[in-house]
Design a protein around this motif. Structure first.
Motif, PDB file in Angstrom:
ATOM      1  N   GLY A  51     -42.198  19.141  -1.159  1.00  0.00           N
ATOM      2  CA  GLY A  51     -40.954  18.519  -0.729  1.00  0.00           C
ATOM      3  C   GLY A  51     -40.321  17.619  -1.763  1.00  0.00           C
ATOM      4  O   GLY A  51     -39.100  17.488  -1.831  1.00  0.00           O
ATOM      5  N   LEU A  52     -41.158  16.985  -2.591  1.00  0.00           N
ATOM      6  CA  LEU A  52     -40.634  16.116  -3.652  1.00  0.00           C
ATOM      7  C   LEU A  52     -40.883  16.730  -5.024  1.00  0.00           C
ATOM      8  O   LEU A  52     -41.054  16.018  -6.014  1.00  0.00           O
ATOM      9  N   GLY A  53     -40.895  18.074  -5.050  1.00  0.00           N
ATOM     10  CA  GLY A  53     -41.102  18.761  -6.324  1.00  0.00           C
ATOM     11  C   GLY A  53     -40.002  18.495  -7.321  1.00  0.00           C
ATOM     12  O   GLY A  53     -40.200  18.657  -8.526  1.00  0.00           O
ATOM     13  N   CYS A  54     -38.845  18.095  -6.821  1.00  0.00           N
ATOM     14  CA  CYS A  54     -37.724  17.743  -7.706  1.00  0.00           C
ATOM     15  C   CYS A  54     -37.466  16.237  -7.699  1.00  0.00           C
ATOM     16  O   CYS A  54     -36.383  15.781  -8.082  1.00  0.00           O
ATOM     17  N   GLY A  55     -38.445  15.479  -7.218  1.00  0.00           N
ATOM     18  CA  GLY A  55     -38.264  14.033  -7.141  1.00  0.00           C
ATOM     19  C   GLY A  55     -37.304  13.663  -6.026  1.00  0.00           C
ATOM     20  O   GLY A  55     -37.072  14.431  -5.099  1.00  0.00           O
ATOM     21  N   TRP A  84     -30.998  15.017  -5.753  1.00  0.00           N
ATOM     22  CA  TRP A  84     -30.305  16.178  -5.167  1.00  0.00           C
ATOM     23  C   TRP A  84     -28.842  16.121  -5.583  1.00  0.00           C
ATOM     24  O   TRP A  84     -28.227  15.058  -5.483  1.00  0.00           O
ATOM     25  N   PRO A  85     -28.255  17.188  -6.087  1.00  0.00           N
ATOM     26  CA  PRO A  85     -28.793  18.556  -6.186  1.00  0.00           C
ATOM     27  C   PRO A  85     -29.583  18.831  -7.457  1.00  0.00           C
ATOM     28  O   PRO A  85     -30.124  19.928  -7.605  1.00  0.00           O
ATOM     29  N   LEU A  86     -29.639  17.880  -8.415  1.00  0.00           N
ATOM     30  CA  LEU A  86     -30.411  18.107  -9.635  1.00  0.00           C
ATOM     31  C   LEU A  86     -31.903  18.057  -9.342  1.00  0.00           C
ATOM     32  O   LEU A  86     -32.332  17.522  -8.314  1.00  0.00           O
ATOM     33  N   CYS A  87     -32.673  18.595 -10.262  1.00  0.00           N
ATOM     34  CA  CYS A  87     -34.134  18.594 -10.135  1.00  0.00           C
ATOM     35  C   CYS A  87     -34.699  17.919 -11.375  1.00  0.00           C
ATOM     36  O   CYS A  87     -34.675  18.498 -12.469  1.00  0.00           O
ATOM     37  N   ILE A 121     -45.270  24.198 -10.420  1.00  0.00           N
ATOM     38  CA  ILE A 121     -45.266  24.979  -9.184  1.00  0.00           C
ATOM     39  C   ILE A 121     -44.412  24.320  -8.113  1.00  0.00           C
ATOM     40  O   ILE A 121     -43.569  24.953  -7.471  1.00  0.00           O
ATOM     41  N   SER A 122     -44.592  23.013  -7.916  1.00  0.00           N
ATOM     42  CA  SER A 122     -43.866  22.316  -6.850  1.00  0.00           C
ATOM     43  C   SER A 122     -42.364  22.303  -7.101  1.00  0.00           C
ATOM     44  O   SER A 122     -41.562  22.487  -6.181  1.00  0.00           O
ATOM     45  N   SER A 123     -41.967  22.104  -8.368  1.00  0.00           N
ATOM     46  CA  SER A 123     -40.537  22.070  -8.666  1.00  0.00           C
ATOM     47  C   SER A 123     -39.919  23.458  -8.502  1.00  0.00           C
ATOM     48  O   SER A 123     -38.788  23.593  -8.028  1.00  0.00           O
ATOM     49  N   LEU A 124     -40.644  24.514  -8.873  1.00  0.00           N
ATOM     50  CA  LEU A 124     -40.140  25.874  -8.715  1.00  0.00           C
ATOM     51  C   LEU A 124     -39.974  26.239  -7.240  1.00  0.00           C
ATOM     52  O   LEU A 124     -38.987  26.872  -6.850  1.00  0.00           O
ATOM     53  N   ILE A 125     -40.940  25.828  -6.425  1.00  0.00           N
ATOM     54  CA  ILE A 125     -40.855  26.116  -4.992  1.00  0.00           C
ATOM     55  C   ILE A 125     -39.668  25.391  -4.375  1.00  0.00           C
ATOM     56  O   ILE A 125     -38.860  25.986  -3.652  1.00  0.00           O
ATOM     57  N   GLU A 126     -39.540  24.101  -4.672  1.00  0.00           N
ATOM     58  CA  GLU A 126     -38.440  23.310  -4.119  1.00  0.00           C
ATOM     59  C   GLU A 126     -37.096  23.815  -4.626  1.00  0.00           C
ATOM     60  O   GLU A 126     -36.137  23.955  -3.857  1.00  0.00           O
ATOM     61  N   TYR A 127     -37.026  24.121  -5.919  1.00  0.00           N
ATOM     62  CA  TYR A 127     -35.756  24.566  -6.494  1.00  0.00           C
ATOM     63  C   TYR A 127     -35.374  25.958  -5.979  1.00  0.00           C
ATOM     64  O   TYR A 127     -34.192  26.244  -5.751  1.00  0.00           O
ATOM     65  N   SER A 128     -36.360  26.819  -5.789  1.00  0.00           N
ATOM     66  CA  SER A 128     -36.090  28.151  -5.233  1.00  0.00           C
ATOM     67  C   SER A 128     -35.539  28.034  -3.822  1.00  0.00           C
ATOM     68  O   SER A 128     -34.611  28.768  -3.439  1.00  0.00           O
TER      69      SER A 128
END
Length: 321
Positions: A39-43, A46-49, A59-66
């Motif tokens: 959930g906080l893969g992009c910190g 929002w909308p930036l990551c 992995i976490s940022s890719l999942i959240e961003y996807s």
């Protein structure tokens, strides 16, 4: 000379199908984000990551961003469907479905952004899932309605259906609203990390009525709500099947509802059994969410059909404008 392109009912039907599929993927993607702890893969941005449009390859940022990318695609397809049904379709009912789909996609997007900014607040996350499910249900009704519209193309006859009573209409509406409330309690269990509050498939921590505090209370009340929903759906299915022998559409919806609520209860039990096996629990919880989404979509469509038939529209798609 080139032929002029014209938006047809078939185009709108397939657009609604695409919207429904993308909406489903967006909702399930949100569950993957939650269950994988991304959930906080992009910190808290929002909308930036992490300050970028293309995130670092974790992995976490890719999942959240996807998930954000699919949700954005869901918004675009909902917008295109809205434009298509508002300007190139004469049926008021489909205009309403398209409007609701776009509205709740936007609402759930705002809730998702708030969840990121305010560090995954449990109430906001639960509302985020609830609104996403309404968006999916609206897109499902739009797709089913568009299919009926396409069947009417060229004045193809659609069999009349006998009217239903106001009692059946009210029971269906109650079951649909109550289902949404039960879903919200389940989302609250997930986002307050209360899923282990009740151990045991039938009893809660070895008791019929455990000590109600903290996560135990949250999990127990969700379990009670789920079992009571089984009773509500069973009553609805009974009246749909036994009291409407000449209305196959309502009978099929009633049978479908009882089948999915039984599967939903069983999948909830599977969640408890697999809770300490992360790999299995991930898939069982995904199945649990998938089943309740389908059930809610069926009940929403059934709510519209009994409303139409209680008003004597007799299977027609809806009034034209």
């Amino acid at each position: 000379m080139a032929r002029k392109f014209r938006i047809t009912t078939t185009h709108l039907k397939w657009l609604s199908f695409v919207t429904c599929v993308v909406m489903f993927l967006a909702t399930m993607g949100g569950l993957v984000v939650t269950k994988s702890g991304s959930g906080l893969g992009c910190g808290n941005e929002w909308p930036l990551c992490h300050g970028q449009f293309v995130p670092a390859y974790t992995i976490s940022s890719l999942i959240e961003y996807s998930h954000r990318a699919i949700s954005a695609l869901a918004g675009l397809t909902a917008l295109f469907s809205f434009i298509g049904f508002i300007f190139f379709n004469k049926h008021r009912e489909l205009k309403v479905y398209a409007s609701l789909t776009l509205l709740f996609v936007l609402v759930q997007a705002v809730m998702g952004a708030l969840a990121v900014v305010f560090s995954q607040s449990a109430p906001i996350m639960a509302l985020h899932f609830g609104f996403a499910m309404i968006a999916f249900a609206s897109s499902s009704m739009m797709a089913l309605g568009a299919r009926r519209m396409d069947q009417q193309k060229g004045d193809l006859p659609i069999p009349d259906e006998p009217p239903v009573s106001k009692g059946m209409r009210n029971l269906t509406w109650f079951a649909t609203i109550y289902t949404y409330m039960v879903v919200y309690t389940g989302a609250f269990v997930t986002h307050t990390d209360s899923r282990g509050g009740c151990s045991g498939v039938l009893l809660c921590n070895g008791s019929i009525l455990p000590e109600l505090s903290g996560g135990v209370a949250v999990a127990f009340f969700h379990r009670v709500a789920a079992y009571s929903l089984l009773i509500v759906i069973a009553v609805l299915a009974h009246y749909a099947y036994r009291r409407h022998p000449y209305n196959p559409g309502i009978r099929k919806l009633g049978v479908t509802a009882i089948v999915f609520i039984i599967m939903q209860i069983l999948s909830g039990m599977l969640n408890i059994v697999t809770m300490k096996i992360p790999e299995w629990y991930f898939f069982s919880s995904m199945l649990h969410t998938l089943l309740i989404q389908i059930l809610f979509g069926v009940l929403c469509y059934m709510s519209v059909r009994v409303w139409q038939l209680s008003r004597g529209t007799r299977g027609k798609l809806g009034q034209n404008v």
